[in-house]
Design an enzyme around this catalytic site. Structure first.
Site, short mmCIF file in Angstrom:
data_model
loop_
_atom_site.label_atom_id
_atom_site.label_comp_id
_atom_site.label_asym_id
_atom_site.label_seq_id
_atom_site.Cartn_x
_atom_site.Cartn_y
_atom_site.Cartn_z
N ASP A 63 -81.98 93.71 -66.52
CA ASP A 63 -82.75 92.80 -67.02
C ASP A 63 -82.14 91.98 -68.07
O ASP A 63 -81.32 92.41 -68.60
CB ASP A 63 -84.11 93.55 -67.50
CG ASP A 63 -83.80 94.81 -68.36
OD1 ASP A 63 -82.95 94.61 -69.06
OD2 ASP A 63 -84.44 95.82 -68.09
N ASP A 65 -82.76 90.14 -71.92
CA ASP A 65 -83.89 90.21 -72.99
C ASP A 65 -83.40 88.94 -73.91
O ASP A 65 -82.27 88.44 -73.92
CB ASP A 65 -83.55 91.45 -73.90
CG ASP A 65 -84.31 92.63 -73.27
OD1 ASP A 65 -85.33 92.57 -72.44
OD2 ASP A 65 -83.67 93.71 -73.32
N ASP A 145 -78.80 99.42 -81.67
CA ASP A 145 -77.97 100.29 -81.97
C ASP A 145 -76.57 100.69 -81.77
O ASP A 145 -76.02 100.89 -82.89
CB ASP A 145 -78.70 101.60 -80.83
CG ASP A 145 -78.65 101.17 -79.41
OD1 ASP A 145 -78.46 99.89 -79.09
OD2 ASP A 145 -79.42 101.68 -78.46
#
Ligand code: ATP
Ligand code: MG
Length: 447
Positions: A63, A65, A145
């Protein structure tokens, strides 16, 4: 940020278009539309996270973002097909048919709960929304992260912003936590599972500093809501790299905090020289990966069923011996309480746990190959999954090859032949005759 951070962002390195391989040809039309409209509206628009990473790795992103300096309300105004979501941190979902582009405003908060996208409550609920802490791109980098996940592709000039040497890490196939790994795992222990997942999925080596705290901090997973652990479990095991993911989870002693009784059953397998236990589980994972590679559907209930099978039969045998239950009763009681204990750690919704119970319950029935009841197995909605599990149980020595082959072959036969094989031909014929003889019942009228 303290200055002793191993990878403190300095001025962002800007990698110009000719120096990288991210091409608009591989970005979805929906994502491009969002980015271009943000730009036209006078805002910044960046592709961020997994999509940039995957494009650099020449993989197709799951996907796309988007990150921007526009506030959620400003984004919402630009797109009629959008919805503001999020309870504590507001995001915008822009929908194009089945594709959703998630647009997040740059923010400086490091609050991990903000990343809990799966438990969003729509803005319309009247809940008091906490103030958002918006920031700049340089702030936004720090809530990411891993360095590989902290790259930003700029729609204004098609360059990549890399404040953390993420491109170099991707080139060296290294998964490196941003900032101080221990602090980041403590902020959000799910990052430990993400480390295992990305290492497996991307075939990256986890940097020693990023790997070191994992076994030490693994027990922090106890504080993670069981529903979130299940979501993460699904991501690992449906990624097409389930086997590698599982091996990483075991290597870093994370698995025992997800499925402790399975881990114990496997440990016991090592102690008592039952290597077939590990093989049983790894073969199930291998099959899952093959299915994903072939584009066939996979359900998490199958793997959880495989995980629970060993501990469940172990408990059931004890119940049978000590309490005198029948095999069926003992199996049911053992399964019930094991599923309950498991749900307290990794919560599996009923739409998965019910069929899983059915799949487990069907197992003893493969021993019978005669009669109408045995034949009705073929029409059971869980037959296929139960059959797959039964095949795997050969590894444990619980099913012999003759029985397994019998059930394999029977499925290829026409119905009349199946009935004969089950010795149910006579019964089937009688059924048909009875049905023909039965008079249509008159409907009772209400008076
Ligand atoms: P995938 O290919 O599995 O979607 P992804 O990197 O896109 O991988 P997502 O879970 O979709 O992962 O998250 C998108 C981005 O949000 C990540 O790349 C990362 O930058 C950030 N992110 C997500 N979850 C966390 C977390 N728990 N802690 C820090 N950053 C996170
Ligand atoms: Mg993603």
């Amino acid at each position: 940020m303290s200055s002793d951070k191993p990878n403190k962002p300095n001025a962002a390195e800007i990698i110009s278009r000719p120096a990288h391989t991210v091409s608009r040809d591989n970005i979805s039309d929906a994502a491009l539309k969002v980015l271009y409209r943000l730009k036209k509206g006078g805002y910044q628009g960046y592709l961020v996270g997994g999509s940039v990473r995957d494009l650099l790795l020449k993989k197709s992103p799951k996907d796309f973002d988007v990150a921007t300096d526009a506030t959620p309300d400003e984004v919402h105004k630009l797109f009629r097909n959008s919805r503001v979501i999020g309870r504590r941190f507001r995001l915008v979902h822009v929908r194009f048919g089945r594709e959703i582009i998630e647009v997040a405003t740059f923010r400086s908060s490091a609050d991990p709960d903000n990343d809990d996208h799966d438990h969003e409550v729509s803005e319309g609920t009247g809940r008091v929304l906490r103030d958002n802490v918006y920031g700049t791109l340089e702030d936004d980098v720090w809530r990411r992260d891993f360095t590989a996940n902290a790259l930003y592709y700029n729609i204004a000039d098609f360059s990549i912003r890399d404040c953390v040497d993420g491109v170099a890490d991707i080139k060296q196939r290294t998964l490196r936590m941003l900032g101080d790994p221990e602090t980041r795992y403590r902020e959000d222990p799910v990052r430990m599972l993400r480390a295992a997942r990305f290492a497996a999925k991307l075939e990256f080596t986890i940097h020693p500093d990023t790997a070191e705290p994992l076994p030490r901090l693994a027990e922090l997973l106890r504080d993670v809501p069981p529903a979130r652990l299940f979501d993460e479990f699904c991501k690992i095991f449906q990624s097409g790299h389930a086997l590698e993911g599982f091996r990483h989870l075991r290597q870093f002693r994370l698995f025992r905090h997800l499925y402790p009784e399975t881990a114990q059953w496997l440990d016991e397998g090592v102690e008592k020289n039952h290597p077939e236990r590990l093989e049983f589980i790894e073969q199930a994972l291998r099959n899952t990966d093959e299915r994903v590679a072939e584009g066939r559907p996979v359900t998490p209930m199958f793997l959880v069923g495989v995980f629970l099978w060993g501990p469940m039969t172990h408990d059931a045998r004890r119940l049978q011996e000590a309490e005198g239950y029948t095999e069926l009763q003992a199996g049911n009681i053992a399964a019930d309480s094991l599923v309950q204990r498991t749900n307290d750690i990794v919560f599996m919704p009923k739409r998965f746990s019910y069929p899983m119970r059915e799949m487990l319950q069907l197992q003893p029935k493969f021993n019978r190959t005669k009669g109408k009841r045995a034949m009705s197995m073929l029409g059971h909605p869980r037959f296929r999954a139960a059959y797959d599990l039964m095949l795997l149980r050969q590894i444990l020595g619980e099913v012999d090859a003759t029985t397994a082959d019998w059930w394999t072959e029977i499925q290829t036969k026409p119905e009349a032949e199946q009935a004969r094989a089950f010795g149910a031909a006579k019964a089937a014929k009688e059924d048909a005759e009875n049905a023909a003889r039965r008079r249509p019942r008159r409907r009772r009228r209400k008076t």
